[in-house]
Design a protein around this motif. Structure first.
Motif, PDB file in Angstrom:
ATOM      1  N   ILE A  15      30.885  15.461  49.810  1.00 49.83           N
ATOM      2  CA  ILE A  15      30.002  16.490  49.246  1.00 49.83           C
ATOM      3  C   ILE A  15      30.394  16.688  47.789  1.00 49.83           C
ATOM      4  N   ALA A  16      29.380  16.773  46.910  1.00 51.57           N
ATOM      5  CA  ALA A  16      29.638  17.001  45.475  1.00 51.57           C
ATOM      6  C   ALA A  16      29.091  18.384  45.126  1.00 51.57           C
ATOM      7  N   GLY A  17      27.906  18.469  44.498  1.00 51.01           N
ATOM      8  CA  GLY A  17      27.327  19.787  44.178  1.00 51.01           C
ATOM      9  C   GLY A  17      26.819  20.517  45.411  1.00 51.01           C
ATOM     10  N   ASN A  50      21.793  19.213  47.853  1.00 48.52           N
ATOM     11  CA  ASN A  50      20.930  18.561  48.834  1.00 48.52           C
ATOM     12  C   ASN A  50      21.571  18.578  50.219  1.00 48.52           C
ATOM     13  N   LEU A  51      22.846  18.201  50.278  1.00 51.08           N
ATOM     14  CA  LEU A  51      23.504  18.065  51.587  1.00 51.08           C
ATOM     15  C   LEU A  51      23.533  19.386  52.355  1.00 51.08           C
ATOM     16  N   VAL A  52      23.822  20.485  51.669  1.00 52.52           N
ATOM     17  CA  VAL A  52      23.925  21.775  52.382  1.00 52.52           C
ATOM     18  C   VAL A  52      22.553  22.178  52.941  1.00 52.52           C
ATOM     19  N   ASP A  53      21.486  21.943  52.172  1.00 48.89           N
ATOM     20  CA  ASP A  53      20.121  22.214  52.689  1.00 48.89           C
ATOM     21  C   ASP A  53      19.875  21.413  53.964  1.00 48.89           C
ATOM     22  N   LEU A  54      20.245  20.136  53.923  1.00 48.98           N
ATOM     23  CA  LEU A  54      19.993  19.256  55.079  1.00 48.98           C
ATOM     24  C   LEU A  54      20.806  19.703  56.291  1.00 48.98           C
ATOM     25  N   ASP A  98      35.130  17.113  50.148  1.00 47.95           N
ATOM     26  CA  ASP A  98      34.701  17.654  48.851  1.00 47.95           C
ATOM     27  C   ASP A  98      35.353  16.808  47.753  1.00 47.95           C
ATOM     28  N   ILE A  99      34.522  16.158  46.940  1.00 43.73           N
ATOM     29  CA  ILE A  99      35.079  15.225  45.938  1.00 43.73           C
ATOM     30  C   ILE A  99      35.183  15.858  44.549  1.00 43.73           C
ATOM     31  N   ASN A 100      34.969  17.160  44.464  1.00 44.19           N
ATOM     32  CA  ASN A 100      34.931  17.788  43.135  1.00 44.19           C
ATOM     33  C   ASN A 100      36.257  17.779  42.380  1.00 44.19           C
ATOM     34  N   GLY A 158      30.687   9.381  34.511  1.00 40.80           N
ATOM     35  CA  GLY A 158      31.374   9.584  35.789  1.00 40.80           C
ATOM     36  C   GLY A 158      30.425  10.116  36.849  1.00 40.80           C
ATOM     37  N   ALA A 159      30.667   9.728  38.093  1.00 38.55           N
ATOM     38  CA  ALA A 159      29.770  10.120  39.183  1.00 38.55           C
ATOM     39  C   ALA A 159      29.742  11.626  39.405  1.00 38.55           C
ATOM     40  N   LEU A 160      30.789  12.330  38.953  1.00 39.70           N
ATOM     41  CA  LEU A 160      30.808  13.785  39.152  1.00 39.70           C
ATOM     42  C   LEU A 160      30.357  14.553  37.910  1.00 39.70           C
ATOM     43  N   ALA A 172      13.866  16.929  33.008  1.00 39.60           N
ATOM     44  CA  ALA A 172      12.612  17.114  33.764  1.00 39.60           C
ATOM     45  C   ALA A 172      12.892  17.413  35.239  1.00 39.60           C
ATOM     46  N   GLY A 173      14.142  17.291  35.670  1.00 43.05           N
ATOM     47  CA  GLY A 173      14.464  17.431  37.089  1.00 43.05           C
ATOM     48  C   GLY A 173      14.885  18.842  37.470  1.00 43.05           C
ATOM     49  N   ALA A 174      14.424  19.295  38.627  1.00 48.10           N
ATOM     50  CA  ALA A 174      14.895  20.543  39.251  1.00 48.10           C
ATOM     51  C   ALA A 174      14.771  21.734  38.301  1.00 48.10           C
ATOM     52  N   GLN A 176      19.564  25.916  36.821  1.00 47.79           N
ATOM     53  CA  GLN A 176      20.598  26.339  37.787  1.00 47.79           C
ATOM     54  C   GLN A 176      21.017  25.165  38.667  1.00 47.79           C
ATOM     55  N   LEU A 177      20.043  24.399  39.147  1.00 46.65           N
ATOM     56  CA  LEU A 177      20.373  23.253  40.011  1.00 46.65           C
ATOM     57  C   LEU A 177      21.105  22.177  39.232  1.00 46.65           C
ATOM     58  N   ARG A 178      20.666  21.942  38.007  1.00 43.73           N
ATOM     59  CA  ARG A 178      21.320  20.899  37.204  1.00 43.73           C
ATOM     60  C   ARG A 178      22.777  21.275  36.900  1.00 43.73           C
ATOM     61  N   THR A 233      15.014  11.781  50.696  1.00 45.47           N
ATOM     62  CA  THR A 233      13.605  11.971  50.380  1.00 45.47           C
ATOM     63  C   THR A 233      13.158  13.413  50.624  1.00 45.47           C
ATOM     64  N   ARG A 234      12.076  13.807  49.992  1.00 48.60           N
ATOM     65  CA  ARG A 234      11.495  15.139  50.200  1.00 48.60           C
ATOM     66  C   ARG A 234      10.285  15.071  51.130  1.00 48.60           C
ATOM     67  N   CYS A 235      10.112  13.983  51.848  1.00 46.56           N
ATOM     68  CA  CYS A 235       9.023  13.907  52.828  1.00 46.56           C
ATOM     69  C   CYS A 235       9.141  15.126  53.764  1.00 46.56           C
ATOM     70  N   HIS A 277      11.637   7.986  46.881  1.00 50.57           N
ATOM     71  CA  HIS A 277      12.893   8.561  46.385  1.00 50.57           C
ATOM     72  C   HIS A 277      12.535   9.608  45.331  1.00 50.57           C
ATOM     73  N   PRO A 278      13.117  10.802  45.427  1.00 51.95           N
ATOM     74  CA  PRO A 278      12.615  11.902  44.590  1.00 51.95           C
ATOM     75  C   PRO A 278      13.257  12.064  43.215  1.00 51.95           C
ATOM     76  N   SER A 279      14.232  11.237  42.869  1.00 54.30           N
ATOM     77  CA  SER A 279      14.991  11.489  41.632  1.00 54.30           C
ATOM     78  C   SER A 279      14.209  11.176  40.364  1.00 54.30           C
ATOM     79  N   THR A 290       7.654  10.768  31.151  1.00 54.20           N
ATOM     80  CA  THR A 290       6.514  11.641  31.470  1.00 54.20           C
ATOM     81  C   THR A 290       6.547  11.938  32.952  1.00 54.20           C
ATOM     82  N   LYS A 291       6.485  13.223  33.283  1.00 56.57           N
ATOM     83  CA  LYS A 291       6.530  13.605  34.699  1.00 56.57           C
ATOM     84  C   LYS A 291       5.289  14.432  35.033  1.00 56.57           C
ATOM     85  N   ILE A 292       4.516  13.959  35.999  1.00 58.02           N
ATOM     86  CA  ILE A 292       3.333  14.703  36.459  1.00 58.02           C
ATOM     87  C   ILE A 292       3.717  15.392  37.763  1.00 58.02           C
TER      88      ILE A 292
HETATM   89  C1  LIG Z   1      14.559  23.193  44.747  1.00 54.55           C
HETATM   90  C2  LIG Z   1      15.042  21.829  44.309  1.00 54.55           C
HETATM   91  C3  LIG Z   1      14.312  21.133  43.360  1.00 54.55           C
HETATM   92  C4  LIG Z   1      14.761  19.881  42.934  1.00 54.55           C
HETATM   93  N1  LIG Z   1      13.995  19.189  42.011  1.00 54.55           N
HETATM   94  C5  LIG Z   1      14.408  17.963  41.607  1.00 54.55           C
HETATM   95  C6  LIG Z   1      13.658  17.214  40.659  1.00 54.55           C
HETATM   96  O1  LIG Z   1      12.607  17.652  40.181  1.00 54.55           O
HETATM   97  N2  LIG Z   1      14.130  15.991  40.282  1.00 54.55           N
HETATM   98  C7  LIG Z   1      15.291  15.482  40.776  1.00 54.55           C
HETATM   99  O2  LIG Z   1      15.685  14.375  40.395  1.00 54.55           O
HETATM  100  N3  LIG Z   1      16.018  16.149  41.696  1.00 54.55           N
HETATM  101  C8  LIG Z   1      15.600  17.367  42.107  1.00 54.55           C
HETATM  102  N4  LIG Z   1      16.335  18.056  43.032  1.00 54.55           N
HETATM  103  C9  LIG Z   1      17.435  17.379  43.697  1.00 54.55           C
HETATM  104  C10 LIG Z   1      18.752  17.560  43.024  1.00 54.55           C
HETATM  105  O3  LIG Z   1      18.728  16.856  41.800  1.00 54.55           O
HETATM  106  C11 LIG Z   1      19.771  16.977  43.983  1.00 54.55           C
HETATM  107  O4  LIG Z   1      19.882  17.875  45.060  1.00 54.55           O
HETATM  108  C12 LIG Z   1      21.121  16.783  43.334  1.00 54.55           C
HETATM  109  O5  LIG Z   1      21.031  15.880  42.266  1.00 54.55           O
HETATM  110  C13 LIG Z   1      22.139  16.284  44.346  1.00 54.55           C
HETATM  111  O6  LIG Z   1      23.414  16.278  43.730  1.00 54.55           O
HETATM  112  P1  LIG Z   1      24.648  17.008  44.420  1.00 54.55           P
HETATM  113  O7  LIG Z   1      25.824  16.704  43.586  1.00 54.55           O
HETATM  114  O8  LIG Z   1      24.330  18.466  44.664  1.00 54.55           O
HETATM  115  O9  LIG Z   1      24.672  16.218  45.799  1.00 54.55           O
HETATM  116  P2  LIG Z   1      25.217  16.679  47.223  1.00 54.55           P
HETATM  117  O10 LIG Z   1      24.200  17.547  47.879  1.00 54.55           O
HETATM  118  O11 LIG Z   1      26.611  17.180  47.137  1.00 54.55           O
HETATM  119  O12 LIG Z   1      25.269  15.266  47.954  1.00 54.55           O
HETATM  120  C14 LIG Z   1      24.105  14.526  48.229  1.00 54.55           C
HETATM  121  C15 LIG Z   1      24.532  13.238  48.919  1.00 54.55           C
HETATM  122  O13 LIG Z   1      25.225  12.425  48.004  1.00 54.55           O
HETATM  123  C16 LIG Z   1      26.447  11.948  48.571  1.00 54.55           C
HETATM  124  N5  LIG Z   1      27.355  11.787  47.442  1.00 54.55           N
HETATM  125  C17 LIG Z   1      27.552  12.684  46.437  1.00 54.55           C
HETATM  126  N6  LIG Z   1      28.373  12.175  45.510  1.00 54.55           N
HETATM  127  C18 LIG Z   1      28.711  10.921  45.944  1.00 54.55           C
HETATM  128  C19 LIG Z   1      29.542   9.887  45.412  1.00 54.55           C
HETATM  129  N7  LIG Z   1      30.193  10.014  44.248  1.00 54.55           N
HETATM  130  N8  LIG Z   1      29.649   8.736  46.123  1.00 54.55           N
HETATM  131  C20 LIG Z   1      29.001   8.576  47.291  1.00 54.55           C
HETATM  132  N9  LIG Z   1      28.208   9.529  47.836  1.00 54.55           N
HETATM  133  C21 LIG Z   1      28.068  10.688  47.162  1.00 54.55           C
HETATM  134  C22 LIG Z   1      26.827  13.017  49.569  1.00 54.55           C
HETATM  135  O14 LIG Z   1      27.620  12.471  50.600  1.00 54.55           O
HETATM  136  C23 LIG Z   1      25.469  13.465  50.088  1.00 54.55           C
HETATM  137  O15 LIG Z   1      25.066  12.624  51.140  1.00 54.55           O
HETATM  138  C24 LIG Z   1      15.942  19.324  43.462  1.00 54.55           C
HETATM  139  C25 LIG Z   1      16.694  20.048  44.400  1.00 54.55           C
HETATM  140  C26 LIG Z   1      16.264  21.285  44.821  1.00 54.55           C
HETATM  141  C27 LIG Z   1      17.073  22.021  45.838  1.00 54.55           C
END
Ligand SMILES: Cc1cc2nc3c(=O)[nH]c(=O)nc-3n(C[C@H](O)[C@H](O)[C@H](O)COP(=O)(O)OP(=O)(O)OC[C@H]3O[C@@H](n4cnc5c(N)ncnc54)[C@H](O)[C@@H]3O)c2cc1C
Ligand code: SF4
Length: 328
Positions: free
Chosen positions: A28-30, A33-37, A50-52, A69-71, A96-98, A101-103, A116-118, A160-162, A229-231
């Motif tokens: 787990i990093a930030g 996504n994982l905590v929501d799931l 926790d890799i922080n 760096g990945a973190l 353009a993402g999120a 606060q999330l960033r 995915t956000r499906c 993929h939603p990124s 450009t993001k629509i």
């Molecule tokens: C309301 C909302 C809106 C969003 N809108 C956007 C958007 O518009 N565009 C966009 O791009 N994103 C969007 N996001 C997604 C957001 O960018 C991702 O949730 C975030 O980037 C995930 O990073 P994290 O560090 O929190 O990951 P975590 O939730 O901590 O981890 C996600 C997954 O990554 C794995 N992981 C993490 N780090 C590593 C590593 N170093 N090596 C291997 N595995 C690893 C974990 O095991 C886990 O499975 C949105 C999220 C929310 C909640």
């Protein structure tokens, strides 16, 4: 939410050893996504690693590459002087993402690994091959407005939603991963995968591998004329319906080289090599930009509610290219 164990190792080796010991453990990093799931019961790890505390936050100039760096936090990368100067396309995509606060929480590695956000993937009473292999795909004949028009299969049509990953695919980045077997480098465009018959696998990272670094070529040619450009349905907190990452190397009126990738249209960032090759060496005029935009959707296929993307994609590519070249 289920009970789980929690550890916080301080070296990559300790984190890798820990994940190898426990088949149900997850990094787990930030946590954005994982905590929501986990709250929704879509993912149920018994242990969180926790890799922080790992030393993987640096953003630095290397020989011919920029290393991230990945973190590193999405907000730190987006605001970093080196990134804005040398990789402005990446900075734009991140911004353009999120939301801010999330960033501030989200990391580069987590962004790549986000699921995915499906909506059917998140709804645990609905069939979904990605969540529950063999159960079926509710989106194929369901409400598939956000879904793929490229590279889909009968098993899954998710995207993929990124945003960040679209820019990194366009910029020929590489992913460095570590495991108990050592290090390996993966082309960014090979990191995520198409769903095929196994949509439960989002990418080619192997169990026990930790993403440590992203390397992006330090190529001045793709640092000047760039645009992401993001629509989307609203200006913030919304995933891309379609996005375009574009970088053009132009001398005089000739396009020396182009880098183009799409987001919101496939199970992986969708690189447009046919359109790139078409533009190479051509004058930057409206006819050529229009042809490149049309070439990009030659193999696209809609699934009903997302048919609008078949027009939105070429229109967004064209508008992006026109803006970069000053022809709009
Ligand atoms: C309301 C909302 C809106 C969003 N809108 C956007 C958007 O518009 N565009 C966009 O791009 N994103 C969007 N996001 C997604 C957001 O960018 C991702 O949730 C975030 O980037 C995930 O990073 P994290 O560090 O929190 O990951 P975590 O939730 O901590 O981890 C996600 C997954 O990554 C794995 N992981 C993490 N780090 C590593 C590593 N170093 N090596 C291997 N595995 C690893 C974990 O095991 C886990 O499975 C949105 C999220 C929310 C909640
Ligand atoms: S598109 Fe993929 S994620 Fe969505 S319901 Fe179908 S199998 Fe599940």
């Amino acid at each position: 939410m289920i009970n789980f164990d929690y550890i916080r190792p301080s070296t990559p080796k300790a984190a890798i050893d820990a994940i190898n010991k426990d088949a149900s453990a997850q990094f787990i990093a930030g946590g954005t996504n994982l905590v929501d799931l986990m709250k929704r019961g879509v993912m149920n790890p018994q242990k969180l690693i926790d890799i922080n505390n790992l030393p993987l936050r640096a953003i630095e100039q290397g020989a011919g590459v920029i290393r991230i760096g990945a973190l590193a936090l999405n907000s730190d990368v987006a605001e970093h002087e080196l990134i804005n100067k040398k990789l402005p396309l990446l900075a734009q995509a991140l911004k353009a993402g999120a939301s801010q606060q999330l960033r501030n929480m989200a990391t580069v590695g987590g962004n790549m690994m986000q699921r995915t956000r499906c909506p059917y993937f998140y709804d645990t009473v609905m069939p979904c091959n990605k969540r529950n292999p063999g159960s079926g795909c509710s989106a194929l004949k369901g409400y598939n407005r956000m879904h793929a028009i490229f590279g889909a299969s009968n098993a899954c049509i998710a995207v993929h939603p990124s945003d960040m990953c679209v820019a990194l695919a366009a910029l020929d980045a590489k992913v460095i991963v570590s495991s108990s077997k050592g290090k390996r480098r993966i082309l960014f465009t090979d990191f995520h995968r198409l769903p095929g018959a196994t949509p439960q696998k989002d990418n080619n990272l192997q169990r026990g591998e930790l993403i440590t670094t992203i390397e992006v070529p330090d190529n001045a040619a793709f640092a000047q004329r760039v645009l992401y450009t993001k629509i989307r349905d609203r200006a913030s907190y919304a995933f891309a319906l379609v996005s375009v990452a574009a970088a053009l190397d132009i001398k005089g009126n000739t396009i020396n080289a182009a880098r183009l990738a799409l987001g919101g249209v496939a199970h992986k960032p969708w690189r447009l090599t046919t359109a790139e090759n078409f533009l190479k060496g051509k004058p930057a005029n409206i006819t050529n930009l229009q042809q490149a935009a049309q070439l990009a959707v030659r193999e696209a296929k809609g699934f009903g509610y997302n048919n609008f993307k078949l027009k939105l994609v070429p229109n967004t590519i064209l508008q992006t290219l026109k803006t970069i070249t000053g022809l709009s």
